[in-house]
Structure formats: C-alpha cells, structure tokens
Design an enzyme around this catalytic site. Structure first.
Site, mmCIF file in Angstrom:
data_model
loop_
_atom_site.group_PDB
_atom_site.id
_atom_site.type_symbol
_atom_site.label_atom_id
_atom_site.label_comp_id
_atom_site.label_asym_id
_atom_site.label_seq_id
_atom_site.Cartn_x
_atom_site.Cartn_y
_atom_site.Cartn_z
ATOM 1 C CB CYS A 2 -9.285 -58.532 2.828
ATOM 2 S SG CYS A 2 -8.208 -58.917 4.194
ATOM 3 N NE ARG A 27 -15.113 -56.222 1.885
ATOM 4 C CZ ARG A 27 -15.814 -57.323 1.633
ATOM 5 N NH1 ARG A 27 -16.923 -57.233 0.948
ATOM 6 N NH2 ARG A 27 -15.421 -58.489 2.067
ATOM 7 C CD1 TRP A 74 -10.013 -54.613 9.068
ATOM 8 C CD2 TRP A 74 -9.939 -56.708 9.828
ATOM 9 N NE1 TRP A 74 -10.556 -54.626 10.323
ATOM 10 C CE2 TRP A 74 -10.516 -55.894 10.816
ATOM 11 C CE3 TRP A 74 -9.779 -58.066 10.090
ATOM 12 C CZ2 TRP A 74 -10.942 -56.395 12.042
ATOM 13 C CZ3 TRP A 74 -10.199 -58.561 11.309
ATOM 14 C CH2 TRP A 74 -10.776 -57.725 12.273
ATOM 15 C CG ASN A 98 -10.437 -60.567 0.289
ATOM 16 O OD1 ASN A 98 -9.394 -59.938 0.322
ATOM 17 N ND2 ASN A 98 -11.589 -60.059 -0.128
ATOM 18 N N GLY A 99 -9.402 -63.949 3.083
ATOM 19 C CA GLY A 99 -9.697 -65.220 3.758
ATOM 20 C C GLY A 99 -8.531 -65.656 4.625
ATOM 21 C CD GLU A 472 -28.437 -52.068 16.745
ATOM 22 O OE1 GLU A 472 -27.780 -53.028 17.185
ATOM 23 O OE2 GLU A 472 -28.138 -51.457 15.703
ATOM 24 C CE LYS A 476 -25.450 -49.268 15.297
ATOM 25 N NZ LYS A 476 -25.809 -50.429 14.554
ATOM 26 C CD GLU A 479 -21.534 -50.288 15.556
ATOM 27 O OE1 GLU A 479 -20.788 -51.078 14.984
ATOM 28 O OE2 GLU A 479 -22.770 -50.334 15.480
ATOM 29 C CG HIS A 495 -30.643 -57.166 41.716
ATOM 30 N ND1 HIS A 495 -30.971 -57.721 42.936
ATOM 31 C CD2 HIS A 495 -31.810 -56.832 41.121
ATOM 32 C CE1 HIS A 495 -32.290 -57.738 43.064
ATOM 33 N NE2 HIS A 495 -32.822 -57.196 41.976
ATOM 34 C CE LYS A 594 -22.406 -52.647 6.415
ATOM 35 N NZ LYS A 594 -23.221 -52.220 7.554
HETATM 36 C C1 F6R Z 1 -23.121 -53.169 14.174
HETATM 37 C C2 F6R Z 1 -22.870 -54.058 13.066
HETATM 38 C C3 F6R Z 1 -22.445 -55.450 13.355
HETATM 39 C C4 F6R Z 1 -23.166 -56.418 12.412
HETATM 40 C C5 F6R Z 1 -22.589 -57.838 12.595
HETATM 41 C C6 F6R Z 1 -23.288 -58.844 11.711
HETATM 42 O O1 F6R Z 1 -23.525 -51.911 13.732
HETATM 43 O O2 F6R Z 1 -22.986 -53.673 11.931
HETATM 44 O O3 F6R Z 1 -22.647 -55.778 14.689
HETATM 45 O O4 F6R Z 1 -24.531 -56.393 12.697
HETATM 46 O O5 F6R Z 1 -21.222 -57.829 12.292
HETATM 47 O O6 F6R Z 1 -23.157 -58.515 10.369
HETATM 48 P P1 F6R Z 1 -24.083 -59.149 9.267
HETATM 49 O O7 F6R Z 1 -25.461 -58.669 9.510
HETATM 50 O O8 F6R Z 1 -23.500 -58.659 7.974
HETATM 51 O O9 F6R Z 1 -23.964 -60.641 9.409
#
Ligand code: F6R
Length: 599
Positions: A2, A27, A74, A98-99, A472, A476, A479, A495, A594
């Site tokens: 949010c 976000r 959200w 928010n929260g 990673e 990427k 997602e 295995h 985000k």
């Molecule tokens: C993937 C991504 C997420 C963040 C995770 C932690 O591309 O962005 O996996 O890495 O949500 O977020 P932060 O670093 O903000 O704690």
C-alpha cells in the site's frame, strides 16, 4: 504494497494526489482511492485496478479543493473491490491506512457492542470507528487509538468537522511529512514529495502529527516535539525514467556507474576505507534477508567461507521469514547483518528488532536512508543505489553483492587470509570493474530471448558461486516473465531433476568457476544428451570446441569477489527481454510488491 499520499496547501489537491499515487504505483497495488474536501464535506472516490481507472473517474470532478488524502491498496484483509478500497470513513473520520491491525477482530466486537456497524472486510475501517468512538480532543482520540491497536500502521486522517487539517501517525510502517512553502505533504515514500520539496521530517512511533498548510505540529507524550528537518539526498530525476523505456532498464544501466560510486566511497588511498564495517571481532555472523537480498547474502557467505575461512568465524544465512521464528543462541561475539533495499521488509525488520532486543550487534546493508531498518540498525552500510522503482531489483542486488564482497575482503585482509598483494589486486579489479561490465551491456540479448520467451520451463545449473548467481537469475526470470524456472547445483541434476528434461527444454549452464569448469561442462552435456537445448554463460577460458550449444554468452574471468556482478548482468537483460517479448508489465509484475511490509 500500500502507498499513502496526503496534501494540504494551495494547489489543486487531486493533481497532487494523482501524481503521488502514480509515483507509488511501483510498490504494487490492486485498487486506489482519494478523499478530498469539497466545501462542507469530504468526498471519497475509489476505483479497482490501475490508477488510470481512478483518474477516469475523477475527470469532471472539477473541484477547487486543496486538501485531501490518497491511497494505493494491496489487499490484505478482504477481497479487491471498491468497498474495501481506501479511504475509509466512519462518521466524522476519513482515513487511509498502510499496515495490519492484528487485534482488529477484538476491536470490531467492542465497537459493535457500542453501536458501530461495518461495511467493509478491512481492519482499516475499524481504525476509523475506533478514532470516531473517542469523544474529545482529536489528538487524544489518536493517542487512544494508538493504545488500543496492536500491529502496524501508517495513517493519515481527515475529520469532517475540521476543514483545514490532516493528522498522521505511524508504527512499523513508513510515513514522512514533506515540508513545503505554505503547503505540506504526508507520504509513505519519499519519491512522492520530490517533485515539490526535498525537506521532510520523520514521524516516530507514538507521535501524533497535525498538519495544516502553514505548520506541522508533532506531539509526543511529553508535549510538542522540536523536529529536525532533513533534506532528501535523492533528486526527482533519480526517481524518473530518464528516457529509458522501463525503470528496470534504467536501473540496470545505472549499475555501471554504481560500481564507481561505491569504489569512491569505500576505497581510500588504495585501502579499504573505514566506511566498510570491520566485522573481525565477531565469530558468529548471521546474514538475514528476503528474496534477492537473501541471494546476495548467500554470495556474502560463500565469499567469507571460501576466502576468509580460518575457523575463527562461522557465517550462517537465512531467509528472514524463517529466521525470525527459530531459536538463536547468541554469544557476545555474535553479529546479525540484515540486507534490504527498501529497509521496510517486514520479516527482515522483525529479525533486526529481535536481535536489537537481545542486545546483539546489528549491521544493516540498506538502500533507503529514511527507512525503518536504516534507523534502527546499530550500524548501517548505505547501498548508495538511489531510488529503485522497478519491482524486480537489479541495481539493488548489485550493490548488496558488492558491499558484502567488500566486507568479506576487508575481513580476510584483517585476518591475514588475504595478503597485501591480493588486496592490491582486488582493489585494482574494483577500480576497473566498470570496464569489465561495459561489454556485457553491449551484447544484443534479443536473439537468446527470442528462443526462450515461449518456453514453459527453463532450468539453470551451476556449481559453487555460479549456482548462487543462478538463484538470482532464475528469480529474475520467473518474477517478470512468469516462466517457470528453477536452478540446481549442476552435480545434483542426475539425482532427480534430470527427469524434468525433455526435448528442447532450455538448460542454462553457468560456468565461470575455473576449478570445476570441466565438471560443470559435463553436467551440461548430460542434460543435452537427454534432449535439452543448451545455453551457456561461460568465462572466456571454458573450452566449448566441438560442442553444439544453442547460444553462448562469454564473460570475462575475474576474481570471485566480483565475478557474480558480471555474471548476473546478462541474466537481468535476458529476463527483461523475455518479459518484453511476452508483453508483461516489466516494472510492475503481477502479484508482486516492491516493498513487502506485511509478513
Ligand atoms: C526480487 C525482489 C525481492 C526483494 C525482496 C527483499 O527482484 O525485488 O525478492 O529482493 O522482497 O526486498 P528488500 O531488499 O527491500 O528487503
């Protein structure tokens, strides 16, 4: 997650709120709404889906209002629909939240007993009723709500009977007040205020803020607080696309200069500067994070285990959502490192707080300077990546890996497992990092993307640090392109996972680790002989003569302290190109947020 924006001043409030909501889009959200004061009452307008839908509803809303609040939701409590969307109003109170209020059911029962009934399934509507139920001064009503609520909140509140004032308070969810000339702002994210002002004040837990266009009054239990006005270091340009098609593309391109910025900050006269934390007095180090930050942490552990290993230090990594519920036996030489781009990730923050409360030393590698994690960690190593807007992290991960590498290097140097000569070479490589990176940004990744975008499953394999980068790379891809992807240690393939390989299943093998490159190559060929189409990311010295490989990307071979930074670049680009070919919303992938501020 949010987002919140509030405004009081002389501008047309819907313009300010809409601009703010748009800058919060990144976000992640599913619906949005605003409340603005029109003459005698407050008008609430909400819409499900994109901000553009709300904008459409607001067309023809030709009011001259100059005070209001807005929200991107959200969903956490109640499905995505207009009723559950914020702002919520109960009698005299209109608010955005928010929260998560953990005891909202209990509060709801209490409020129902005194005659309140509820329209929505949200915990936020309960807060509006709670504040409304207090008969008396408004600040006291907010303090009363603070005492009754358990959980997290950032709240901006308007009262129907007080035309020119916004109220705000927060706990465990970010909220700042932007200070303008005869206008003021409230926002969950600093990017909202940047088009208007760089000045802001933090709101602390337990404070109640009263905001009019001419003043910001902050009260704590001891009365009026003399707040320090801070200046944001980020500019509005930092938070805009700057001519790039997507934020993700812009942010990947910023990695080239980010390594120079980090070099200038952390290397001084050919030495590791004091800004790199010295963790040599600890023998027990936990690195905790979520998602990509966790994969960066895993690189950090690998580097310490491999190059600093002298039995005097044990490094453990864990995802924050697991770590926070495990038992920990800390000693006086324990250190907890949290890694977070946003500095607001709920699970990571909870781990930091747990460690702080047990008096364990804490270090945060964090990007957002005004974030809760940055404020609460005992020691902070700033990531210096600037605003990261695309949901999928790129430069954030890059900075996290580089900073953990520097911590590991300094540790090794202090402990003597890295010699003076090795340190000199490492620092030289760091100085030249940009020149190793540039060719990787010049490769055309569209050919490889055109072979992958329509696949249902893609597998990555690698050994050692190559496997860790694969984690990673795979995240990427999945997602932002929604292609199922997984990563295996190359030696593990036979295995079990090799059963998944069919004709033309893409297997992407990462081979940059010299010592085990032959073994990794054999694993790749094993997959190919089961029908896999083989893609290779390999350092220049991996001999592929006489092999039939669908596509190969060559990366320079440099020290493992920096190799992951090179290896990840092609995968960020491939994920980006694949997502574009699939027509995905690159910067705002579905279901993702985000900053994950709920558990
Ligand atoms: C993937 C991504 C997420 C963040 C995770 C932690 O591309 O962005 O996996 O890495 O949500 O977020 P932060 O670093 O903000 O704690």
């Amino acid at each position: 997650m949010c987002g919140i924006v509030g405004y009081v001043g002389n501008r047309n409030v819907t313009d300010v709120l809409m601009q703010g909501l748009k800058s919060l889009e990144y976000r992640g959200y599913d619906s949005a709404g605003v409340a603005v004061r029109c003459d005698k009452n407050i008008k609430v307008i909400k819409s499900v889906g994109k901000i553009a839908n709300l904008e459409e509803k607001l067309q023809g809303f030709n009011d001259k209002s100059t005070i209001g609040i807005g929200h991107t939701r959200w969903a956490t409590h109640g499905e995505v629909n207009e009723v559950n969307c914020h702002p919520h109003s109960v009698n005299n109170v209109v608010l955005v939240h928010n929260g998560i209020i953990e005891n909202y059911r209990e509060l709801k029962r209490e409020l129902e007993l005194v005659g309140y009934s509820f329209l929505t399934d949200t915990d936020s509507e309960i807060i509006a009723a709670l504040i409304d139920s207090y008969k008396g001064n408004k600040c006291d009503a907010l303090v009363y709500a603070q005492m009754k609520m358990k959980g997290s909140y950032a709240l901006v509140i308007m009262f129907d009977d007080e035309a020119n004032t916004l109220y705000a308070m927060r706990k465990d969810s970010p909220l700042i007040v932007g200070i303008g000339e005869n206008e003021n702002f409230v926002a969950s994210d600093i990017s909202v205020i940047l088009p208007y002002t760089k000045k802001y004040v933090d709101i602390e837990e337990g404070e109640v803020v009263k905001i009019t266009k001419s003043e910001v009054l902050v009260y704590s239990e001891n009365g009026l607080v003399d707040k320090k006005i801070k200046t944001a270091l980020w500019s509005i340009e930092d938070a805009q696309k700057g001519g790039y098609e997507h934020f993700m593309l812009k942010e990947m391109n910023e990695e080239k200069d980010l390594c120079v910025k980090l070099y200038n900050k952390f290397i001084e006269d050919g030495n590791y500067s004091d800004d790199i934390p010295d963790i040599s007095s600890y023998n027990d180090i936990d690195i905790v994070a979520c998602g990509s930050a966790f994969y960066a942490a895993t690189v950090g552990k690998y580097l310490i285990d491999t190059y600093v290993c002298d039995r005097s230090v044990r490094v453990n990594v864990d995802v924050a959502s697991e770590y926070r519920y495990k038992k920990h036996f800390y000693g006086d030489k324990s250190l907890v490192i949290v890694v977070s781009q946003s500095g607001e990730t709920a699970d990571t923050l909870a781990c930091l707080r747990m460690a702080n409360s047990l008096n364990v030393d804490t270090l945060a590698i964090v990007n957002v300077p005004s974030s809760t994690i940055a404020k609460e960690a005992k020691l902070v190593m700033p990531m210096l990546a600037g605003p990261e807007i695309a949901v999928a992290t790129t430069k954030g991960y890059f900075s996290q890996v580089l900073e953990l590498s520097l911590i590991a290097q300094k540790l090794g140097y202090i402990k003597g497992t890295i010699s003076k000569e090795e340190k000199k070479l490492l620092i030289e490589t760091f100085e030249n990092l940009k020149s190793y990176l540039i060719p990787l940004f010049e490769i055309d990744y569209s050919t490889i993307a055109s072979k992958l975008w329509f696949k249902e499953h893609i597998y990555f394999i690698g050994r050692g640090i190559d496997y860790i980068v694969g984690l990673e790379a795979s995240l990427k891809l999945k997602e932002i392109s929604y292609i199922h992807s997984d990563v295996y240690q190359a030696g593990e393939l036979k295995h079990g996972p090799i059963a998944l390989i069919d004709n033309d299943t893409p297997v992407i093998s990462i081979i940059t680790n010299d010592e085990i490159k032959e073994k990794s190559l054999s694993n790749a060929i094993e997959a190919q002989s089961r029908g896999a189409s083989l893609y290779l990311l390999a350092s220049e010295n991996v001999d592929t003569d006489n092999l039939k490989i669908d596509e190969i990307i060559r990366v320079p071979r440099i020290s493992e302290f920096y190799q992951p930074l090179l290896n990840i670049i092609p995968f960020q680009f491939i994920a980006y190109e694949v997502a574009k070919l699939k027509g995905c919303d690159v910067d705002k992938p579905k279901n993702l947020a985000k900053s994950v501020t709920v558990e």
